[in-house]
Scaffold this motif. Sequence first.
Motif, short mmCIF file in Angstrom:
data_model
loop_
_atom_site.label_atom_id
_atom_site.label_comp_id
_atom_site.label_asym_id
_atom_site.label_seq_id
_atom_site.Cartn_x
_atom_site.Cartn_y
_atom_site.Cartn_z
N SER A 1 -1.17 4.31 -4.86
CA SER A 1 -0.52 4.41 -3.56
C SER A 1 -0.07 3.05 -3.05
CB SER A 1 -1.45 5.08 -2.54
OG SER A 1 -1.67 6.44 -2.88
N THR A 2 -0.86 2.02 -3.35
CA THR A 2 -0.47 0.66 -2.97
C THR A 2 0.84 0.28 -3.65
OG1 THR A 2 -2.74 -0.08 -2.56
CG2 THR A 2 -1.12 -1.77 -3.11
N LEU A 3 0.95 0.59 -4.94
CA LEU A 3 2.18 0.29 -5.68
C LEU A 3 3.36 1.04 -5.07
CD1 LEU A 3 3.73 -0.90 -8.09
CD2 LEU A 3 3.00 1.10 -9.42
N LEU A 4 3.16 2.33 -4.75
CA LEU A 4 4.28 3.11 -4.22
C LEU A 4 4.71 2.61 -2.85
CD1 LEU A 4 5.73 5.48 -5.62
CD2 LEU A 4 4.70 6.96 -3.90
N LYS A 5 3.75 2.21 -2.02
CA LYS A 5 4.09 1.68 -0.70
C LYS A 5 4.90 0.39 -0.83
CE LYS A 5 0.07 3.59 1.71
NZ LYS A 5 -1.26 3.25 2.31
N LEU B 1 4.90 -1.80 2.55
CA LEU B 1 3.78 -2.72 2.38
C LEU B 1 4.28 -3.94 1.61
CD1 LEU B 1 0.62 -3.14 2.63
CD2 LEU B 1 0.49 -2.16 0.34
N PRO B 2 4.06 -5.16 2.10
CA PRO B 2 4.53 -6.33 1.37
C PRO B 2 3.64 -6.64 0.17
CG PRO B 2 3.37 -7.01 3.34
CD PRO B 2 3.44 -5.52 3.40
N ALA B 3 4.25 -7.06 -0.91
CA ALA B 3 3.49 -7.53 -2.07
C ALA B 3 3.10 -8.98 -1.84
CB ALA B 3 4.32 -7.40 -3.33
N ASP B 4 2.02 -9.40 -2.47
CA ASP B 4 1.65 -10.82 -2.43
C ASP B 4 2.59 -11.64 -3.30
OD1 ASP B 4 -0.50 -10.11 -0.83
OD2 ASP B 4 -1.91 -9.99 -2.50
N ARG B 5 3.09 -10.99 -4.35
CA ARG B 5 3.97 -11.68 -5.28
C ARG B 5 4.72 -10.63 -6.07
NH1 ARG B 5 1.78 -15.61 -10.20
NH2 ARG B 5 3.69 -15.62 -11.43
N GLY B 6 5.91 -10.99 -6.55
CA GLY B 6 6.68 -10.08 -7.38
C GLY B 6 8.07 -9.87 -6.83
N GLU B 7 8.87 -9.17 -7.58
CA GLU B 7 10.28 -8.95 -7.23
C GLU B 7 10.65 -7.50 -7.47
OE1 GLU B 7 14.74 -10.55 -8.53
OE2 GLU B 7 12.92 -11.54 -9.26
N ILE B 8 11.34 -6.89 -6.51
CA ILE B 8 11.79 -5.51 -6.63
C ILE B 8 13.31 -5.49 -6.47
CG2 ILE B 8 11.74 -3.21 -5.59
CD1 ILE B 8 8.89 -3.86 -4.65
#
Length: 219
Positions: free
Chosen positions: A52-56, A62-69
């Motif tokens: 669910s964290t990934l989907l949010k 929900l902001p990620a701490d790091r990464g690119e979408i």
Amino acid sequence: MPSSATPVPALALEARDIRKSYGKHAVLRGADLSVAAGQLVAVVGENGAGKSTLLKILAGTLPADRGEITLPGTRGYCPQDPILNSALTVEQHLRYFAAAYRLPDLERGRELVRLLGYEGYSESPAGDLSGGTRQKLNLTLALLHDPDVLLLDEPYQGFDWDTYLRFWDLVEDLRARGKAIVVITHLVFEQERFDLLADLTDGRLTPRTTSKEGHHVGA
């Protein structure tokens, strides 16, 4: 001579190195996900794995701490717990969300209500609906604006068998129209329905099964 190779569908969603921690607990440790137009992907994992964290994060809530979408089109998000106003009727929900999306009418919403088989509840307040019917409304609102990417968290939870089959008929129609669909689940009963299954384990996604060449998770 013209090439006979099948064209590769364009990517509708790409996530790279997604990381998220809650305090000292790292939930996502570099998850990668690529989904093509018309592709149906299941992200599978135990409760607490971070699905669910990934989907949010993919939904932008929900902001990620790091990464690119990268998501060039529109998205629809159906959370596991319906976010509805208990005092508003089904019809009122459709009207408010249609206004928010600046839709010219309720044609698509009413079509979805019919397809999911709950026309008889149009004037019922959301607070009076069963859990399964609330989930139908939840899904309808996520689909109302006909998004290019649909993000579903345990979408058929609470559905009876007839609604479960209606759900898959709807999914097949969406895929045929080039929509990309990501389903979060802890159990997959019919693996053959999916183009790809990926396990979320230790904060990373690992491909389990593919049924079509060229579809992948990560790189």
